[in-house]
Design a protein around this motif. Sequence first.
Motif, PDB file in Angstrom:
ATOM      1  N   GLY A   1      39.217  27.528   2.780  1.00 54.98           N
ATOM      2  CA  GLY A   1      38.247  28.394   2.122  1.00 54.98           C
ATOM      3  C   GLY A   1      38.987  29.451   1.317  1.00 54.98           C
TER       4      GLY A   1
ATOM      5  N   LYS B   1      33.607  28.030   0.633  1.00 56.73           N
ATOM      6  CA  LYS B   1      33.562  28.774   1.906  1.00 56.73           C
ATOM      7  C   LYS B   1      34.204  30.161   1.817  1.00 56.73           C
ATOM      8  CE  LYS B   1      33.834  24.428   4.323  1.00 56.73           C
ATOM      9  NZ  LYS B   1      34.670  23.491   5.053  1.00 56.73           N
TER      10      LYS B   1
ATOM     11  N   ARG C   1      34.986  34.026   2.421  1.00 57.75           N
ATOM     12  CA  ARG C   1      34.686  34.955   3.517  1.00 57.75           C
ATOM     13  C   ARG C   1      33.760  36.049   3.012  1.00 57.75           C
ATOM     14  NH1 ARG C   1      40.469  36.431   5.063  1.00 57.75           N
ATOM     15  NH2 ARG C   1      39.586  37.741   6.698  1.00 57.75           N
TER      16      ARG C   1
ATOM     17  N   HIS D   1      31.331  36.789  -0.544  1.00 62.42           N
ATOM     18  CA  HIS D   1      30.841  36.332  -1.843  1.00 62.42           C
ATOM     19  C   HIS D   1      30.028  37.476  -2.440  1.00 62.42           C
ATOM     20  CE1 HIS D   1      28.193  33.196  -4.232  1.00 62.42           C
ATOM     21  NE2 HIS D   1      28.726  34.132  -5.001  1.00 62.42           N
TER      22      HIS D   1
ATOM     23  N   ASN E   1      30.146  28.133   8.598  1.00 65.67           N
ATOM     24  CA  ASN E   1      30.562  27.063   7.690  1.00 65.67           C
ATOM     25  C   ASN E   1      30.815  25.743   8.400  1.00 65.67           C
ATOM     26  OD1 ASN E   1      30.800  28.158   4.909  1.00 65.67           O
ATOM     27  ND2 ASN E   1      32.052  29.685   5.954  1.00 65.67           N
TER      28      ASN E   1
ATOM     29  N   SER F   1      30.867  33.243   6.488  1.00 68.39           N
ATOM     30  CA  SER F   1      30.802  33.778   5.123  1.00 68.39           C
ATOM     31  C   SER F   1      29.776  34.901   5.068  1.00 68.39           C
ATOM     32  CB  SER F   1      30.363  32.681   4.140  1.00 68.39           C
ATOM     33  OG  SER F   1      31.378  31.713   4.003  1.00 68.39           O
TER      34      SER F   1
END
Length: 539
Positions: A144, A184, A186, A188, A204, A216
């Motif tokens: 990720g 993925k 951590r 966003h 995830n 996430s």
Amino acid sequence: LAQLACGDVEGRINALFNRVNAIQKKSGQFDLLLCVGEFFGTSEAEAEWLAYKSGAKKAPIHTYILGAASQETVKYFPNSDGCELAENITCLGRRGIFTGASGLQIAYVSGREAQQEPASSHCFTSKDIMALAAPLLSNSKFRGVDILLTSQWPRGVWQYGNSPETDTKFCGVSSIADLADKLKPRYHFAGLEAVHYERLPYRNHVVLQENAQHVSRFIAMATVNNPAKKKYLYAFNIVPMKNMDPAELVKQPQDVTENPYRKPMKDGKKEKPPPSMTGEEPVSQFFFDLGQKKPQHQQHHHGRKRQTDGDRPNYPKQPRRPPQPTGPCWFCLASPEVEKHLVISIGTHCYMAVAKGGLTPDHVLLLPIGHYQSVVDLASEVVEEMEKYKSAVKKFCKSRAQRCIMFERNYRSQHLQLQVVPVPMEKCSTEDIKEAFMTQAEEQQMELMEIPAHTDLKQIAPPGTPYFYVELDTGEKLFYRIKKNFPLQFGREVLASEALLNIPMRADWRDCKCTKEEEEDQAKQMRSDFEPFDFAHED
């Protein structure tokens, strides 16, 4: 690493940096400021920008911004690739991966999804998304990215989570949702919607099917200096994934939810035929005229806000309307099929009733008033009251020297029934009960798994998953994901077996039917016994 993330600046650059200066004075230096959404604004704000561009003013922190999100602001960017626009202010470009000196990995996509080809310079296309994701996903060690920056929201990110304060009908695009699912991140961050929205963290991985992975967090920020004072700056600390202890990285917070981008596959993918065709057990197994006992104000508590504890996530204020049954339901309190004489207590969202053909005289059911199929489908305010009922019943059992055993079967059933069977303490220990469930499951080639006491079933069984679960008086939980042909009376059979209650002839509820008069007496007795513990009675 201390980072700051910011929503749409829209040209209010002085306001942003004044705020950042104030924060840094108070909390110390931050490493980076990441801006999503539209950084530049209308032409009135141009003078502000020129001061930075000419070097007359300098950004107080390394600032990374996304490219234009509208035709009007394209002119501020010399090209669509990344470049330094002024000292300490860098445009990341149309899309790509930026890796900081510490190894922090930041993926980004600027602008809005293109509506036509060829795309305008403030838009991205599916080719951009592919070009960004492909090299990362081709690496077998890819777990990720640390951070994903997009201007647009991912479509549907609110599913299984708390609701944003915006009309979700036109909010977000599925290409960004797909990207977030694959990368993925951590964290966003996104903008453009002029609201602040921190979604509950989501996982995830599929619990019990895949190894645990990090969670996430999606965070949308409002516009800088917005009149409603909605949050537009978010401060956070992050250690790059590659420098973290794997066990630390995959820790799951208490309020984690299912992944919003993965729709659970419904078995068979077809519309459910009516119960008579699915072999659904006739639900006449149970219940409800408390007549006028239910005061008017209890009918619709939709507007009533519940007090949330400080550490509880804020759920949407408006409860979701429960799904409506497709045919007659024996358990919807409003339904004519309900045998009202069996009801013991009615709350705002749930009720309690004597089980028809119960294993023991004090075998009861806890049910939602609305038509929910299983515990994992419940709206948050229903869950809250169901928990209140559970703890009241546990106290009730304890006062009678009984162990409170609860089980639910979400299989060939339409309306959630949480079965509660009190087992006298002198009959057996909790360990005996656990062992009986484990052994008898094994004999039928079923593997009951122990799940941690504080685990929310939603973490294990996305809505639509058939399952059976038992909760022991110690809070321990046993869980089985039903494959096929599950013995419908399994919970009763185990409790009725020689090792426990030793009433094997009562394992099938159909052998335990009694007359309506007997049922009425039983319910009346339970009502008066339970009354001191009934919080709904106090209201």
